[in-house]
Motif scaffolding. Structure first.
Motif, PDB file in Angstrom:
ATOM      1  N   LEU A   7       4.243   9.076   7.020  1.00  0.00           N
ATOM      2  CA  LEU A   7       3.470  10.251   6.614  1.00  0.00           C
ATOM      3  C   LEU A   7       3.973  11.552   7.223  1.00  0.00           C
ATOM      4  CD1 LEU A   7      -0.313   9.255   6.652  1.00  0.00           C
ATOM      5  CD2 LEU A   7       1.017  10.022   4.697  1.00  0.00           C
ATOM      6  N   GLU A   8       4.538  11.485   8.409  1.00  0.00           N
ATOM      7  CA  GLU A   8       4.785  12.693   9.195  1.00  0.00           C
ATOM      8  C   GLU A   8       5.668  13.705   8.476  1.00  0.00           C
ATOM      9  OE1 GLU A   8       5.685  13.783  13.866  1.00  0.00           O
ATOM     10  OE2 GLU A   8       6.312  11.843  13.050  1.00  0.00           O
ATOM     11  N   ALA A  59       0.825  -1.211   0.000  1.00  0.00           N
ATOM     12  CA  ALA A  59       0.000   0.000   0.000  1.00  0.00           C
ATOM     13  C   ALA A  59       0.863   1.267   0.000  1.00  0.00           C
ATOM     14  CB  ALA A  59      -0.931  -0.008   1.203  1.00  0.00           C
ATOM     15  N   TRP A  60       1.904   1.281   0.831  1.00  0.00           N
ATOM     16  CA  TRP A  60       2.735   2.485   0.886  1.00  0.00           C
ATOM     17  C   TRP A  60       3.472   2.716  -0.438  1.00  0.00           C
ATOM     18  CZ3 TRP A  60       3.204   6.969   2.837  1.00  0.00           C
ATOM     19  CH2 TRP A  60       4.395   7.678   2.732  1.00  0.00           C
ATOM     20  N   GLU A  61       3.850   1.652  -1.102  1.00  0.00           N
ATOM     21  CA  GLU A  61       4.530   1.781  -2.388  1.00  0.00           C
ATOM     22  C   GLU A  61       3.600   2.402  -3.436  1.00  0.00           C
ATOM     23  OE1 GLU A  61       7.690   1.222  -2.679  1.00  0.00           O
ATOM     24  OE2 GLU A  61       7.782   0.538  -0.585  1.00  0.00           O
ATOM     25  N   LYS A 107      -6.988  10.403   4.452  1.00  0.00           N
ATOM     26  CA  LYS A 107      -7.727   9.835   5.585  1.00  0.00           C
ATOM     27  C   LYS A 107      -8.259   8.446   5.239  1.00  0.00           C
ATOM     28  CE  LYS A 107     -10.513  12.545   7.879  1.00  0.00           C
ATOM     29  NZ  LYS A 107     -11.547  13.562   8.173  1.00  0.00           N
ATOM     30  N   GLU A 108      -8.833   8.308   4.058  1.00  0.00           N
ATOM     31  CA  GLU A 108      -9.377   7.006   3.664  1.00  0.00           C
ATOM     32  C   GLU A 108      -8.262   5.982   3.450  1.00  0.00           C
ATOM     33  OE1 GLU A 108     -12.006   7.254   0.362  1.00  0.00           O
ATOM     34  OE2 GLU A 108     -13.315   8.761   1.278  1.00  0.00           O
ATOM     35  N   PHE A 109      -7.184   6.387   2.810  1.00  0.00           N
ATOM     36  CA  PHE A 109      -6.090   5.456   2.523  1.00  0.00           C
ATOM     37  C   PHE A 109      -5.432   4.977   3.810  1.00  0.00           C
ATOM     38  CE2 PHE A 109      -2.255   3.701   0.855  1.00  0.00           C
ATOM     39  CZ  PHE A 109      -2.515   3.373  -0.474  1.00  0.00           C
ATOM     40  N   PRO A 129       4.523   7.428  -4.263  1.00  0.00           N
ATOM     41  CA  PRO A 129       4.748   8.192  -5.508  1.00  0.00           C
ATOM     42  C   PRO A 129       3.718   9.305  -5.718  1.00  0.00           C
ATOM     43  CG  PRO A 129       4.935   5.834  -5.915  1.00  0.00           C
ATOM     44  CD  PRO A 129       4.382   5.993  -4.538  1.00  0.00           C
ATOM     45  N   LEU A 130       2.474   9.086  -5.288  1.00  0.00           N
ATOM     46  CA  LEU A 130       1.468  10.136  -5.429  1.00  0.00           C
ATOM     47  C   LEU A 130       1.842  11.360  -4.595  1.00  0.00           C
ATOM     48  CD1 LEU A 130      -1.898   8.118  -5.258  1.00  0.00           C
ATOM     49  CD2 LEU A 130      -0.727   8.995  -7.295  1.00  0.00           C
TER      50      LEU A 130
END
Length: 200
Positions: free
Chosen positions: A186-187, A133-135, A173-175, A139-140
């Motif tokens: 994310l931070e 998921a993080w991969e 938030k959804e992801f 990139p986005l």
């Protein structure tokens, strides 16, 4: 005096008191016998004839969920949809900080479908593996918050509207909720975005 003349003298049928009494009793008995059948019929209930019902009784109806296909209807199981898990508290706090910064913004230019931020107006995919998921998300984020991009350049590219910051926050938030993204990933990126917002 004997014979018929003696009978008429002694009994005088129809005239003497004893004859009249006997005639009255005989007439009463005959009347009583004639009345018995009608009285008995009055108190005797006729036999009940059972008539079958003319309204048919509805049969029990059993309903099945079916789906029509090329080979005819078939039963289909109902797939259960699991709700996304709740992200950890620290990740929530990171996104809350971003939302607070956005609420303090003045009105931004409206984002169009060709703006950089419009990529976050798409639907969040739910078929990814958590390990990948993080991969998908990284990139986005780098496309808009790349490491070589200055905070000033990010600030100038900020846009509002349905395809702007609001879409980006909703997508994050959804992801994060669906894939339980670690707050450490994310931070740093969200902190750069908050600094870019605060420049307005």
């Amino acid at each position: 005096m004997g014979g018929v003349q003696n009978f008429w003298k002694q009994h005088n049928p129809g005239v003497s008191k004893s004859c009249k009494e006997n005639l009255r009793k005989n007439k009463k008995a005959a009347t009583h016998q004639r009345s018995q059948p009608s009285i008995q019929a009055f108190f005797t209930k006729p036999a009940t004839t059972h008539v079958p019902p003319t309204i048919p009784t509805p049969s029990r109806i059993i309903a099945y969920a079916v789906e029509a296909g090329s080979s005819g209807p078939c039963t289909m199981p109902v797939a259960s949809v699991a709700a996304p898990p709740v992200p950890n508290t620290h990740t929530v706090n990171v996104l809350v900080t971003l939302e607070r910064a956005i609420r303090a913004l003045p009105t931004l230019p409206e984002a169009t479908e060709t703006d950089e931020m419009a990529v976050f107006s798409q639907r969040v995919p739910t078929e990814l593996d958590k390990e990948e998921a993080w991969e998908y998300l990284d990139p986005l984020l780098n496309h808009f918050l790349g490491f070589n991009r200055s905070v000033e350049s990010i600030s100038k590219a900020l846009r509002g509207g349905e395809n702007g910051l609001a879409a980006m926050v909703r997508y994050l938030k959804e992801f994060v909720s669906w894939y339980e993204i670690d707050e450490g990933l994310l931070e740093g990126k969200v902190s750069r975005l908050v600094r870019a917002i605060q420049m307005w």
